[in-house]
Structure formats: C-alpha cells, structure tokens
Design a protein around this motif. Structure first.
Motif, mmCIF file in Angstrom:
data_model
loop_
_atom_site.group_PDB
_atom_site.id
_atom_site.type_symbol
_atom_site.label_atom_id
_atom_site.label_comp_id
_atom_site.label_asym_id
_atom_site.label_seq_id
_atom_site.Cartn_x
_atom_site.Cartn_y
_atom_site.Cartn_z
ATOM 1 N N GLY A 148 -6.606 3.988 -12.616
ATOM 2 C CA GLY A 148 -6.201 4.301 -13.928
ATOM 3 C C GLY A 148 -7.894 3.640 -14.790
ATOM 4 N N ASP A 149 -7.907 4.132 -15.987
ATOM 5 C CA ASP A 149 -8.950 3.563 -17.083
ATOM 6 C C ASP A 149 -9.592 2.068 -16.496
ATOM 7 N N PHE A 150 -8.621 1.040 -16.736
ATOM 8 C CA PHE A 150 -8.945 -0.133 -16.307
ATOM 9 C C PHE A 150 -10.194 0.069 -14.768
ATOM 10 N N ARG A 151 -9.858 0.642 -13.737
ATOM 11 C CA ARG A 151 -10.456 1.131 -12.501
ATOM 12 C C ARG A 151 -9.899 -0.246 -11.722
ATOM 13 N N VAL A 182 -8.330 -7.366 -12.989
ATOM 14 C CA VAL A 182 -9.743 -6.472 -14.049
ATOM 15 C C VAL A 182 -10.298 -6.041 -12.240
ATOM 16 N N TYR A 183 -11.524 -5.295 -12.919
ATOM 17 C CA TYR A 183 -12.335 -4.466 -11.536
ATOM 18 C C TYR A 183 -13.249 -5.279 -11.424
ATOM 19 N N TYR A 184 -13.550 -5.257 -9.940
ATOM 20 C CA TYR A 184 -14.964 -6.403 -9.544
ATOM 21 C C TYR A 184 -14.863 -5.812 -7.706
ATOM 22 N N GLU A 191 -26.756 -4.432 -6.491
ATOM 23 C CA GLU A 191 -27.008 -3.407 -7.525
ATOM 24 C C GLU A 191 -27.246 -4.576 -8.912
ATOM 25 N N HIS A 192 -26.415 -5.088 -9.353
ATOM 26 C CA HIS A 192 -26.269 -5.941 -10.104
ATOM 27 C C HIS A 192 -27.439 -7.291 -10.052
ATOM 28 N N TYR A 193 -27.676 -7.082 -8.950
ATOM 29 C CA TYR A 193 -29.319 -8.232 -8.821
ATOM 30 C C TYR A 193 -30.916 -7.121 -9.151
ATOM 31 N N MET A 208 -22.278 -1.205 -20.774
ATOM 32 C CA MET A 208 -21.256 -0.129 -21.555
ATOM 33 C C MET A 208 -19.860 -0.312 -20.732
ATOM 34 N N PHE A 209 -19.635 -0.658 -19.685
ATOM 35 C CA PHE A 209 -18.805 -0.936 -18.697
ATOM 36 C C PHE A 209 -18.598 -2.855 -17.969
ATOM 37 N N ALA A 210 -18.772 -3.080 -18.678
ATOM 38 C CA ALA A 210 -19.212 -4.385 -18.269
ATOM 39 C C ALA A 210 -17.947 -5.473 -17.091
ATOM 40 N N GLY A 211 -17.298 -5.137 -17.477
ATOM 41 C CA GLY A 211 -15.988 -5.277 -16.519
ATOM 42 C C GLY A 211 -16.437 -7.210 -16.508
ATOM 43 N N GLY A 213 -18.303 -8.307 -16.307
ATOM 44 C CA GLY A 213 -20.153 -9.278 -16.597
ATOM 45 C C GLY A 213 -20.762 -9.385 -15.300
ATOM 46 N N PRO A 214 -20.655 -8.982 -14.475
ATOM 47 C CA PRO A 214 -21.545 -8.886 -13.334
ATOM 48 C C PRO A 214 -22.996 -9.196 -13.785
ATOM 49 N N PHE A 215 -23.392 -8.141 -13.513
ATOM 50 C CA PHE A 215 -24.453 -7.057 -14.838
ATOM 51 C C PHE A 215 -25.438 -8.140 -15.688
ATOM 52 N N ILE A 231 -19.480 -4.379 -23.451
ATOM 53 C CA ILE A 231 -18.243 -3.454 -23.796
ATOM 54 C C ILE A 231 -17.120 -4.024 -22.673
ATOM 55 N N ASP A 232 -15.919 -3.672 -22.553
ATOM 56 C CA ASP A 232 -14.840 -3.480 -21.881
ATOM 57 C C ASP A 232 -13.751 -3.886 -23.037
ATOM 58 N N ILE A 233 -12.918 -1.845 -22.449
ATOM 59 C CA ILE A 233 -11.940 -1.821 -23.019
ATOM 60 C C ILE A 233 -10.907 -2.712 -22.698
ATOM 61 N N ASN A 234 -10.589 -3.297 -20.823
ATOM 62 C CA ASN A 234 -9.780 -4.571 -20.992
ATOM 63 C C ASN A 234 -9.915 -5.811 -21.249
ATOM 64 N N GLU A 257 -14.559 -6.375 -27.468
ATOM 65 C CA GLU A 257 -13.459 -5.921 -26.418
ATOM 66 C C GLU A 257 -13.081 -5.099 -27.281
ATOM 67 N N GLY A 258 -12.046 -3.762 -25.806
ATOM 68 C CA GLY A 258 -12.769 -1.979 -26.923
ATOM 69 C C GLY A 258 -13.447 -0.855 -26.174
ATOM 70 N N ASP A 259 -13.112 0.105 -26.869
ATOM 71 C CA ASP A 259 -13.731 1.285 -26.498
ATOM 72 C C ASP A 259 -14.790 1.937 -27.373
ATOM 73 N N ALA A 260 -16.012 2.032 -26.084
ATOM 74 C CA ALA A 260 -17.420 1.753 -25.785
ATOM 75 C C ALA A 260 -17.379 2.889 -27.418
ATOM 76 N N ARG A 261 -16.947 4.265 -27.666
ATOM 77 C CA ARG A 261 -16.902 4.708 -28.278
ATOM 78 C C ARG A 261 -16.659 4.654 -29.755
ATOM 79 N N MET A 275 -24.184 1.764 -17.384
ATOM 80 C CA MET A 275 -23.207 2.859 -17.727
ATOM 81 C C MET A 275 -22.578 2.457 -16.107
ATOM 82 N N ASN A 276 -21.729 1.865 -16.295
ATOM 83 C CA ASN A 276 -21.097 1.865 -14.576
ATOM 84 C C ASN A 276 -19.166 2.101 -14.451
ATOM 85 N N LEU A 277 -19.170 3.456 -14.982
ATOM 86 C CA LEU A 277 -18.062 3.747 -15.175
ATOM 87 C C LEU A 277 -18.288 5.295 -14.233
HETATM 88 C C1 LIG Z 1 -15.770 0.493 -12.837
HETATM 89 S S1 LIG Z 1 -15.768 -0.885 -13.544
HETATM 90 C C2 LIG Z 1 -17.213 -1.636 -14.301
HETATM 91 C C3 LIG Z 1 -17.537 -2.997 -14.505
HETATM 92 C C4 LIG Z 1 -19.115 -4.282 -13.820
HETATM 93 N N1 LIG Z 1 -19.881 -3.111 -14.412
HETATM 94 C C5 LIG Z 1 -18.715 -4.738 -12.938
HETATM 95 O O1 LIG Z 1 -19.862 -3.744 -12.057
HETATM 96 O O2 LIG Z 1 -18.097 -4.962 -12.230
HETATM 97 C C6 LIG Z 1 -15.672 0.123 -15.109
HETATM 98 C C7 LIG Z 1 -15.070 -1.267 -16.693
HETATM 99 O O3 LIG Z 1 -15.181 0.267 -17.667
HETATM 100 C C8 LIG Z 1 -14.406 -0.126 -18.128
HETATM 101 N N2 LIG Z 1 -14.081 0.568 -19.501
HETATM 102 C C9 LIG Z 1 -13.334 2.194 -19.138
HETATM 103 N N3 LIG Z 1 -13.230 2.879 -19.954
HETATM 104 C C10 LIG Z 1 -14.070 2.864 -21.150
HETATM 105 C C11 LIG Z 1 -14.533 2.629 -22.499
HETATM 106 N N4 LIG Z 1 -13.714 3.828 -22.326
HETATM 107 N N5 LIG Z 1 -14.594 1.980 -22.723
HETATM 108 C C12 LIG Z 1 -14.940 0.267 -22.885
HETATM 109 N N6 LIG Z 1 -14.709 0.441 -21.373
HETATM 110 C C13 LIG Z 1 -14.167 1.187 -20.529
HETATM 111 C C14 LIG Z 1 -12.802 -0.550 -17.588
HETATM 112 O O4 LIG Z 1 -12.469 -1.515 -18.435
HETATM 113 C C15 LIG Z 1 -12.975 -1.235 -16.282
HETATM 114 O O5 LIG Z 1 -13.646 -2.653 -16.705
#
Ligand SMILES: C[S@@+](CC[C@H](N)C(=O)[O-])C[C@H]1O[C@@H](n2cnc3c(N)ncnc32)[C@H](O)[C@@H]1O
Length: 354
Positions: A148-151, A182-184, A191-193, A208-211, A213-215, A231-234, A257-261, A275-277
């Motif tokens: 899914g989008d939230f990974r 959540v994703y982790y 890589e974060h380091y 941009m896709f912070a989850g 917040g490890p980065f 930013i994170d949408i989840n 919190e929300g869609d990066a766009r 940009m980790n998506l």
């Molecule tokens: C692969 S995870 C990366 C998380 C983090 N960077 C890490 O290294 O653990 C991708 C994240 O992007 C978020 N995400 C997906 N689509 C998004 C969007 N359109 N805008 C913001 N965040 C989004 C997901 O909720 C997920 O937490």
C-alpha cells in the motif's frame, strides 16, 4: 550434577572481586568456559594459565600483592553449551527443516521472518524456538511483505507477546514504532547514518517521505543542519515521528502530515531532499526541483533491475534538464536486493541551477 573441570584459578577477596575479574578479563586470562565461584568471602576466578612469569604490570595487579592473591587448582562448573541455532530445537516432519529461514530481521524486541507455506502449520513451534535461543526478544512475527501507499508490513505474531510496538536502536538513536501501523526497515540503518554524515552545517533538509523519522532524527543528531522538514501521509507515522523527536531530544525537525504534493507550498527552499518511496519517488521529483536552492543534493530511492541502472541515470539527467537544473555527478548506492531480479538503490544527485 553439572560437569566439573579442574583449573588453575586466582583466589581473591570478594570485596576486590570485580576489580581483579576485570584485570584478568582485559588480559584475556579468564577461562570463559568455567563458572567463577564464591566461597567464604573469596572469589575463585578460573584462569587459562598460571600468571607466574606474567609481568604484574601488564596484568595491572598491585605490585606488592597487598590483597594476597593465591593461585591454586580448583574444581569449577562447566558452562552448559550454548544453543545458538534455533533449528536444533525443532523436530519437524522429514524434509521440512531445509525450508526454515536461515536469517531474520530484528526490530527492537521483535523478530520478523518470512515462512514458506509448508511451514505455516508449525509457525508457533518455530517462533518459540527462536524465542528460547534469543532471550532478548519478546515476540516473533511472520512478515508477508510491505504493501500500500503507507508501505506497511503485513505481520502476524506467531509466538511471544502480542504487542507490535517496540523501540529499535540504530546508531545511538532510539526509535519507537508500531510495526503494524508504520513502515520501518532495520536494513536501512547504515543508509540513514550515511546521509546524516553528508549534511553540512546550516543546511535546510526536506525528508519528503519521512515515516517515523529515522533520516530526520539521524541528521538532527549527527549533523549541524539548521532545519529538517519531514512529510508523511500516514498519520501514525507522524505520531511516532513526534514521539521519536521527544525520545531523542532533538529540536530542529518540523513534522508535516499529509500528501507531499499538497504540502510542498509550506516548505522553504532547501539544500537537500531525501526521497525514500522506492517505487514512486521519481513521480515526485518535480517537487524536489521546485524547492531546490541554486545547488543541492537529491537522494532518490528506486527499486530496479541492475541492468537498467545505466539507462535510469541517463533518464535522471534528462529530468534535471527539464526542471532547469544539471547534474554533473550521480552516485549509485546499492542498498541491497529487493527480490531475485530487483535491487534497492539510492541515487545521490548533485544538482545545480542552469
Ligand atoms: C518507504 S517509507 C520510508 C520511510 C522512511 N524514510 C524510512 O526510511 O524509514 C515511505 C513513506 O512514504 C509515505 N508516503 C507515501 N506516499 C506519500 C505521499 N504522497 N506524501 C507523503 N508521504 C507519503 C508512507 O506513508 C511511508 O511512511
């Protein structure tokens, strides 16, 4: 009756026991297969060799032996053999042992593993075997992949506590997260380091896709970045990001919190974008250029076949041109295999406005 063995040992007063144990340990003199014992106010430390002839200075024992250390022969209990392979604790029907996973990831106190269908009926037995070998774990879960989008990982606890929240340690950070929300990935710790160590003093960073917040937290801890926008949408990822900011006592992270766009208009110009998506990062690359300073770095994650890397880098260079930038150098970092044919890469793009 546990097995015993005779060994040369040092008899030291209990009050100085820890002092001498450390000294012998630091000089690799302790026989670690035997248990130290205490009798009548003395500690008996089994040694590998008689320290006679060993320079007292190098062992850092008191020269004049004020404490009256005696070296003598004594009987000691042998430590039971450690079982370090959970497989040896299992008796599965013939032929199934070969399907058992040889490794698994650990997130905090939870082991996560993939099990083939043939093993699903034995999952509780397998989980219990892992728990009895790895005493630091509380639970074992099956991981059916990130979706899914939230990974988010689809996981099912097969043994131990039915709790999916845990605290994971990564390069001195403490990251609290709920695996079911959540994703982790613990595999990205290095890589974060790596990225955090690239950040220069005063940089403004966009994750941009912070989850959770490890980065961002790693950058805040290990660099002198001025601001980090995350930013994170989840909404659960945001909740944990905020908890992690508190837990790690960092201050320069701004969670959104929300869609990066939709949120990009709230971000100032930045020097670095993460940009980790990995399946979709490139669909958002226009946002990175929209917010990029005159010079900067984009860390773009992508999952692709190794044979496509060269072409993909050419495509990235072309994209830079479309948005009025050029990239003289794109560095490729292989972050490991995703499947038999696909690898996870980070492309470090140094970009400058044309
Ligand atoms: C692969 S995870 C990366 C998380 C983090 N960077 C890490 O290294 O653990 C991708 C994240 O992007 C978020 N995400 C997906 N689509 C998004 C969007 N359109 N805008 C913001 N965040 C989004 C997901 O909720 C997920 O937490």
């Amino acid at each position: 009756m546990p097995s015993q063995k005779r060994s040369i040992c040092a008899k030291v007063p209990l009050s100085k026991g820890e002092y001498y144990r450390k000294r012998f340990f630091n000089n690799n003199l302790i026989n670690r297969n035997l248990m130290i014992k205490r009798i009548d106010g003395f500690l008996y430390i089994p040694l590998l060799t008689h320290p006679n002839g060993i320079d007292n200075k190098s062992v850092k024992l008191k020269k004049n032996n004020d404490d009256n250390i005696e070296y003598k022969n004594e009987s000691f209990e042998i430590y039971p053999k450690r079982i370090n392979n959970y497989k040896s604790l299992l008796s599965l029907p013939d032929g199934l042992n070969k399907d058992l996973p040889t490794s698994f990831d650990i997130i905090g106190s939870i082991a996560i593993l993939k099990l083939s269908d043939s093993l699903l009926d034995y999952s509780n037995q397998i989980g219990k075997a892992i728990l009895s070998v790895h005493k630091n774990l509380n639970s074992v879960a099956i991981d059916s992949g990130v979706k899914g989008d939230f990974r988010i990982r689809k996981i099912k606890i097969i043994a131990g506590e039915k709790n999916t929240e845990t605290i994971h340690k990564e390069y001195g950070l403490r990251l609290i997260l709920d695996l079911s929300k959540v994703y982790y990935s613990p595999r990205l710790g290095k890589e974060h380091y790596r990225v955090a160590k690239l950040v220069r003093s005063g940089e403004v960073v966009l994750d941009m896709f912070a989850g959770i917040g490890p980065f961002a937290i790693m950058i805040s801890k290990y660099s002198r970045a001025s601001q980090i926008y995350s930013i994170d949408i989840n909404k659960h990822a945001m909740e944990y990001l905020i908890k992690n900011i508190d837990l790690n006592k960092v201050q320069n992270i701004f969670p959104l919190e929300g869609d990066a766009r939709k949120l990009i208009h709230r971000i100032p110009l930045v020097d670095r974008v993460i940009m980790n998506l990995p399946f979709d990062s490139d669909k958002f690359i226009d946002l990175a250029f929209q917010k990029m300073n005159i010079h900067g770095i984009i860390h773009l994650h992508k999952i692709i076949n190794v044979d496509h890397v060269k072409n993909y880098k050419t495509e990235l260079k072309e994209k830079c041109g479309i948005y009025g930038f050029e990239s003289k150098r794109i560095k490729t970092i292989n972050l490991g295999s995703y499947s038999a044919k696909l690898n996870h890469y980070c492309f470090d793009m140094s970009v400058s406005k044309i």
